[in-house]
Design a protein around this motif. Structure first.
Motif, PDB file in Angstrom:
ATOM      1  N   THR A   1      24.774  12.471  28.898  1.00  0.00           N
ATOM      2  CA  THR A   1      25.626  13.136  29.892  1.00  0.00           C
ATOM      3  C   THR A   1      26.255  14.439  29.389  1.00  0.00           C
ATOM      4  O   THR A   1      27.074  15.026  30.079  1.00  0.00           O
ATOM      5  CB  THR A   1      26.730  12.175  30.374  1.00  0.00           C
ATOM      6  N   GLY A   2      25.871  14.851  28.206  1.00  0.00           N
ATOM      7  CA  GLY A   2      26.245  16.202  27.779  1.00  0.00           C
ATOM      8  C   GLY A   2      27.598  16.313  27.098  1.00  0.00           C
ATOM      9  O   GLY A   2      28.185  15.325  26.647  1.00  0.00           O
ATOM     10  N   PHE A   3      28.086  17.533  27.086  1.00  0.00           N
ATOM     11  CA  PHE A   3      29.220  17.887  26.229  1.00  0.00           C
ATOM     12  C   PHE A   3      30.286  18.664  26.999  1.00  0.00           C
ATOM     13  O   PHE A   3      29.993  19.302  28.005  1.00  0.00           O
ATOM     14  CB  PHE A   3      28.720  18.781  25.080  1.00  0.00           C
TER      15      PHE A   3
ATOM     16  N   GLN B   1      19.345  10.337  37.788  1.00  0.00           N
ATOM     17  CA  GLN B   1      19.372  11.809  37.775  1.00  0.00           C
ATOM     18  C   GLN B   1      20.329  12.355  38.826  1.00  0.00           C
ATOM     19  O   GLN B   1      20.214  12.057  39.999  1.00  0.00           O
ATOM     20  CB  GLN B   1      17.971  12.341  38.066  1.00  0.00           C
ATOM     21  N   ARG B   2      21.284  13.180  38.364  1.00  0.00           N
ATOM     22  CA  ARG B   2      22.184  13.818  39.336  1.00  0.00           C
ATOM     23  C   ARG B   2      21.602  15.152  39.789  1.00  0.00           C
ATOM     24  O   ARG B   2      21.451  15.382  40.969  1.00  0.00           O
ATOM     25  CB  ARG B   2      23.573  14.003  38.714  1.00  0.00           C
ATOM     26  N   THR B   3      21.261  16.002  38.827  1.00  0.00           N
ATOM     27  CA  THR B   3      20.688  17.303  39.190  1.00  0.00           C
ATOM     28  C   THR B   3      19.333  17.461  38.524  1.00  0.00           C
ATOM     29  O   THR B   3      19.245  17.392  37.294  1.00  0.00           O
ATOM     30  CB  THR B   3      21.604  18.448  38.701  1.00  0.00           C
ATOM     31  N   PRO B   4      18.278  17.668  39.303  1.00  0.00           N
ATOM     32  CA  PRO B   4      16.994  17.927  38.645  1.00  0.00           C
ATOM     33  C   PRO B   4      17.040  19.257  37.915  1.00  0.00           C
ATOM     34  O   PRO B   4      17.694  20.195  38.360  1.00  0.00           O
ATOM     35  CB  PRO B   4      15.989  17.962  39.798  1.00  0.00           C
TER      36      PRO B   4
HETATM   37  P1  NA7 Z   1      23.544  18.569  29.692  1.00  0.00           P
HETATM   38  O1  NA7 Z   1      22.546  19.615  29.741  1.00  0.00           O
HETATM   39  O2  NA7 Z   1      24.935  18.869  30.060  1.00  0.00           O
HETATM   40  O3  NA7 Z   1      23.003  17.371  30.582  1.00  0.00           O
HETATM   41  C1  NA7 Z   1      23.822  16.308  30.952  1.00  0.00           C
HETATM   42  C2  NA7 Z   1      23.154  15.548  32.044  1.00  0.00           C
HETATM   43  O4  NA7 Z   1      23.962  14.452  32.392  1.00  0.00           O
HETATM   44  C3  NA7 Z   1      22.978  16.363  33.309  1.00  0.00           C
HETATM   45  O5  NA7 Z   1      21.786  15.969  33.916  1.00  0.00           O
HETATM   46  C4  NA7 Z   1      24.188  15.928  34.125  1.00  0.00           C
HETATM   47  O6  NA7 Z   1      24.021  16.088  35.493  1.00  0.00           O
HETATM   48  C5  NA7 Z   1      24.260  14.483  33.766  1.00  0.00           C
HETATM   49  N1  NA7 Z   1      25.576  13.919  33.985  1.00  0.00           N
HETATM   50  C6  NA7 Z   1      26.723  14.289  33.385  1.00  0.00           C
HETATM   51  N2  NA7 Z   1      27.742  13.530  33.814  1.00  0.00           N
HETATM   52  C7  NA7 Z   1      27.214  12.670  34.710  1.00  0.00           C
HETATM   53  C8  NA7 Z   1      27.752  11.650  35.493  1.00  0.00           C
HETATM   54  N3  NA7 Z   1      29.045  11.353  35.429  1.00  0.00           N
HETATM   55  N4  NA7 Z   1      26.931  10.970  36.306  1.00  0.00           N
HETATM   56  C9  NA7 Z   1      25.616  11.278  36.372  1.00  0.00           C
HETATM   57  N5  NA7 Z   1      25.044  12.226  35.630  1.00  0.00           N
HETATM   58  C10 NA7 Z   1      25.839  12.925  34.809  1.00  0.00           C
HETATM   59  O7  NA7 Z   1      23.629  17.940  28.232  1.00  0.00           O
HETATM   60  P2  NA7 Z   1      22.452  17.720  27.209  1.00  0.00           P
HETATM   61  O8  NA7 Z   1      22.998  16.908  26.093  1.00  0.00           O
HETATM   62  O9  NA7 Z   1      21.240  17.195  27.856  1.00  0.00           O
HETATM   63  O10 NA7 Z   1      22.105  19.136  26.702  1.00  0.00           O
HETATM   64  C11 NA7 Z   1      23.111  19.984  26.188  1.00  0.00           C
HETATM   65  C12 NA7 Z   1      22.515  21.162  25.501  1.00  0.00           C
HETATM   66  O11 NA7 Z   1      22.107  20.813  24.196  1.00  0.00           O
HETATM   67  C13 NA7 Z   1      21.282  21.724  26.082  1.00  0.00           C
HETATM   68  O12 NA7 Z   1      21.456  22.481  27.206  1.00  0.00           O
HETATM   69  C14 NA7 Z   1      20.706  22.511  24.940  1.00  0.00           C
HETATM   70  O13 NA7 Z   1      21.363  23.742  24.823  1.00  0.00           O
HETATM   71  C15 NA7 Z   1      21.033  21.654  23.783  1.00  0.00           C
HETATM   72  P3  NA7 Z   1      24.496  17.476  36.201  1.00  0.00           P
HETATM   73  O14 NA7 Z   1      23.449  18.472  35.810  1.00  0.00           O
HETATM   74  O15 NA7 Z   1      25.837  17.816  35.615  1.00  0.00           O
HETATM   75  O16 NA7 Z   1      24.543  17.176  37.630  1.00  0.00           O
END
Ligand code: NA7
Length: 887
Positions: free
Chosen positions: A394-396, A221-224
């Protein structure tokens, strides 16, 4: 990200080298694309959808990870365009799973026979505006080309997965999965050591289910994040009853709401509630299992003010600590770095409780960042974790990523969209881009999109675009393009809107912060779904304001300009006032108008708590006058500001500007004494002026008794009160005191003529009207007296006045006389600062907690008062005193 890692399971489209010629080409067959196709066909446009996936569904085609669900209640996250569909389809759950939503979209596609116009497995590789033909020429990976009059991106806001950005991914010998590209056949994790990176919505939905399957689950977890329980189950009976009771009204309420879900606008503010009442509201929100509810229904200030927000955030933090047994894990899971709602909060099922399982470990990357991914696992600054599987949640590359991925898009004069957007997405209404004729985005950056129920926002955009295309065709035009001026105006409006909410205070995918190197800025429109809808309607009503339309034989229409010049909340307030259809004050008679104002003020948010509020009596020029004193919560003695309320010398009293006095008392850390000076018509000129001066003198002489600091007093006033403050400074100079350290004049009346441009431009539509000002002047002052400096201070001697801060508002009839006074004082050697408040109206700064965008101006005014008192400009606001019993 290496393409292979997010490999599409789609079949390749049947390639053909022939160019398909259509009226409209759409990219994407998700929620937006399907509805577009339906509407375009109905409107008689030949249409093709180009879709990279193997079937319809968009985001719901790709996101097949365990636990994937919508987190807006499914009855709201549905199409509303087809009433029969609404009866034909029954959702089984409050929050439907991905497979059910995908089935729904397939059902819609079949019901309207949409698939026949969709080319699956087809990725657009370039789109170029052909200036001569006035068409978009589109190339695809299958070789088949498309030539279309209009090109529409229905690519979704969260469909371009973000690369993992971690060294060594390629070295990993185990299996890698992306939540956003989950294999269709599913993944068997039984007995496996699994790592999940990412705790956004996807991670939070997947983690509890992955933990049930895996032998060992390690969450990086990077950001809670804030997560709330979904309490999933059958769709709640009362919501269903509301929907089925009156579908049209239910859907309409959603369309005009702030987030696209039919909840009413909350008006109670946190400090009007006791601790117990706040907790009760919060517990109801927690039990409701509804993000839209908890984000909008607890108290009005939670989304716009840090104090109000902190209360909700603290209550959620308390819940986390209550669920997670290990205190260190609980602490690591507790979000502290962003306001609740500023980063997308999540809905979960057993998320926090999952960390009580013996097979689940949380790794806090803030304490031990990932160093690398190795052949056998993940190494942090402190440890190595051997794993068999890594799941990237890790999202979009949100909002712009999917549009830019359909690359290159080349508009007029060879301009590339990537270049135009290099410093952040530019658009008009989030739907079109200057220099890209006949190019449209459904829920593009600059529209409410991800800050709303997407189903509602998609339908609004699709309806608007298709209706525009039909109207264009009917009028004989062939192209439609946003102007640069309109686009720049929209950027300004977006920036204004972004000060309304707390989204700007978090580093999130809303702001582009999750993608290294991406331009930063709040991308979705934060002004609300209903207001946005009305703006889009206004564009049409004003003759396609901000669009250039052209057609054969040189036909052209361009009504250029900015669609919103008011601050967003000022626009809302004026809209509400217009809807109330109030009789003009000047028709009510003085007492009637006073009574009306008293009643009207009861509906405004209660002013904020200060240290103490007290009433007293002082000596005016001809007898006692009431006053109200606002004392800061900090230890005194404090400098004193003598305050004169607004109301055209006729209306108001010492407490009618109560929220403003409280706010300024807090922001300046000074005593405000609001004077109940005498009013016209009972007491005509110069009663108010002489009372103002006498009151100031009395307050200066009694400063110590009032708890004030020895030395000069300050004066301040709004509107007619600004007039009295200005006059008081002149009288004090001429009559041997008291010593005044500075004057704050907020939208002051300074002169008796009505011929300045602001009276002409702003005399009718911005609440304070020319007619009202005529009435005020008539009641207060006979024509023979009007040039007396005690009512027209602009006509007096200005040299030797105390330093001044003059605030004027762009959309105020009094604007130009305020500016004239500031300039004339400066010309006479007075130290003058001006705040010319763009987009504001006469009441912007006194409508505390209603016109949120007024905060910045009040900060500046407070800083000026502190400078006048010889204090450092900034004051650390005392934390909100939260007991409603506080004064
Ligand atoms: P999110 O909400 O962008 O979450 C991605 C998660 O991945 C978030 O906790 C990020 O931490 C983490 N992250 C991203 N890159 C890294 C790296 N390089 N290292 C460690 N952790 C990382 O995407 P989701 O798919 O969960 O959800 C997207 C949307 O879909 C959601 O909000 C709804 O609207 C539906 P960060 O917070 O950036 O520190």
């Amino acid at each position: 990200m290496p393409e292979a890692m997010v490999a599409s399971r789609a079949s390749k489209g049947a390639g053909t080298a022939a160019t398909q010629t259509v009226d409209v080409a759409v990219v994407g067959a998700g929620f937006a694309g399907l509805y577009l196709l339906y509407r375009l066909r109905k409107a008689g446009f030949s249409t093709v959808i180009l879709e990279e996936a193997g079937d319809v569904g968009g985001t719901w085609y790709w996101n097949r990870y365990p636990g994937a669900r919508c987190d807006i209640q499914t009855i709201d996250y549905s199409y509303s365009f087809d009433p029969e569909l609404e009866s034909a389809w029954k959702w089984s759950e409050k929050y439907a799973t991905q497979p059910e939503i995908l089935r729904y979209l397939g059902f819609v596609a079949d019901r309207h026979d949409l698939r026949r116009d969709i080319r699956f497995g087809t990725k657009v590789t370039s789109a170029t505006w052909d200036e001569t033909a006035e068409r978009w020429q589109i190339a695809t990976n299958s070789g088949a080309k498309v030539s279309c009059g209009y090109y529409i991106m229905a690519t979704g806001c969260l469909s371009a997965p973000k690369p993992p950005e971690i060294d060594g991914v390629k070295d990993f010998k185990g299996d890698i999965y992306f939540t956003g590209r989950w294999p269709h056949e599913g993944v068997n994790l039984a007995g496996k050591r699994v790592a999940v990176i990412g705790t956004g919505s996807s991670g939070i939905q997947a983690i509890p289910l992955l933990a049930e399957q895996a032998a060992q689950l390690t969450v990086f977890q990077r950001t809670p994040n804030f997560a709330l329980p979904a309490h999933n189950g059958a769709p709640p009976a009362e919501r269903l009853a509301a929907l089925e009771g009156d579908r049209a009204a239910y859907r309409d309420q959603a369309r005009w709401s702030m987030v696209g879900v039919p909840w009413p606008q909350q008006t109670i503010v946190s400090w009007q509630l006791t601790d117990a009442e706040r907790r009760e509201r919060f517990e109801a929100g927690w039990a409701a299992g509804d993000l839209a509810y908890i984000l909008t229904q607890l108290w009005a200030d939670q989304g716009v003010d840090l104090d109000g927000n902190r209360i909700v955030a603290d209550l959620i933090r308390e819940k986390i600590r209550g669920i997670v047994k290990d205190p260190e894990t609980a602490a690591a899971l507790t979000p502290l770095d962003h306001p609740f709602g500023a980063k997308r909060p999540c809905l979960d099922t057993n998320y926090y409780a999952t960390y009580n399982r013996p097979n689940v470990t949380l790794v806090n990357l803030r304490a031990e960042p990932i160093k690398a991914i190795t052949a056998s696992g993940i190494t942090t600054g402190k440890r190595s974790f051997e794993v068999d599987v890594i799941v990237f949640a890790t999202g979009f590359d949100a909002m712009t990523g999917a549009i830019m991925a359909v690359h290159p898009v080349t508009g007029r004069d060879g301009k590339s969209l990537s270049d135009v957007w290099a410093n952040g997405p530019q658009s008009y209404l989030g739907v079109s881009v200057a220099g890209f004729p006949n190019f449209f985005m459904i829920t593009g950056p600059g529209s409410p999109s991800v800050l709303s129920n997407m189903a509602v926002s998609i339908e609004q955009h699709v309806d608007w675009v298709v209706e525009r295309l039909a109207a264009l065709r009917d009028a004989g035009f062939t192209t439609m393009e946003a102007t640069e001026a309109a686009q720049a105006g929209w950027a300004q409006h977006m920036a204004d809107c972004s000060t309304l909410t707390l989204h700007r205070l978090a580093n999130t995918w809303y702001t582009g912060a999750n993608v290294p190197g991406k331009a930063q800025g709040v991308m979705p429109y934060t002004g609300g779904v209903g207001p946005y809808r009305s703006i889009c309607n206004d564009v049409v009503a004003q003759g396609m304001l901000g669009f250039r339309l052209s057609g054969p034989n040189g036909a052209e229409q361009c009504n250029d300009g900015e669609i919103v010049r008011l601050q967003p909340d000022v626009r809302l307030v004026l809209g509400l006032l217009a809807q109330m259809n109030l009789p003009p004050f000047e028709t009510m008679g003085a007492q009637g108008a006073r009574d009306f104002l008293t009643e009207f003020n009861k509906g405004r948010p209660a002013g904020r708590p200060v240290g103490e509020v007290g009433d007293g009596v002082l000596m005016g020029s001809e007898g006692p006058l009431p006053y109200k004193l606002y004392r800061p919560a900090t230890p005194g003695p404090h400098p004193i500001v003598v305050y004169f309320h607004g109301g055209g010398w006729v209306l108001g009293d010492q407490q009618s500007d109560d929220p403003f006095c409280r706010d300024m008392c807090r922001r300046t850390d000074m005593i405000f004494v609001s004077v109940g000076y005498r009013h016209a018509p009972e007491h005509r000129f110069p009663a108010a002026a002489e009372d103002g001066y006498a009151a100031t003198r009395w307050i200066a002489e009694h400063a110590a008794e009032l708890g004030g600091k020895a030395g000069p007093v300050l004066v301040a006033g709004w509107s007619a009160g600004g007039n009295i403050a200005a006059v008081t400074c002149q009288l004090a100079r001429d009559r041997g005191g008291p010593e005044i350290g500075g004057q704050l004049l907020l939208c002051p009346v300074t002169d008796c003529t009505f011929d300045r441009p602001s009276y002409v431009d702003n005399g009718a539509n911005y609440f304070v009207t020319r007619g009202l000002m005529f009435w005020f002047w008539d009641l207060y002052c006979s024509p023979a007296d009007r040039t007396d400096p005690r009512v027209s201070p602009l006509r007096g001697k200005l040299a030797g006045l105390p330093p001044a801060f003059v605030t004027t508002c762009e959309f105020d009839p009094l604007r130009d006389e305020g500016i004239a006074y500031a300039e004339a004082m400066a010309a006479s050697g007075v130290a003058v600062e001006q705040l010319k408040a763009r987009g504001h109206f006469h009441s912007s700064f006194t409508m505390v907690d209603v016109v949120i965008t007024g905060v910045g101006g009040r900060i500046k005014m407070a800083e000026a008062l502190r400078r006048f008192a010889g204090l450092p400009p900034e004051v650390k606001l005392p934390p909100q005193k939260l007991d409603a019993a506080a004064s």
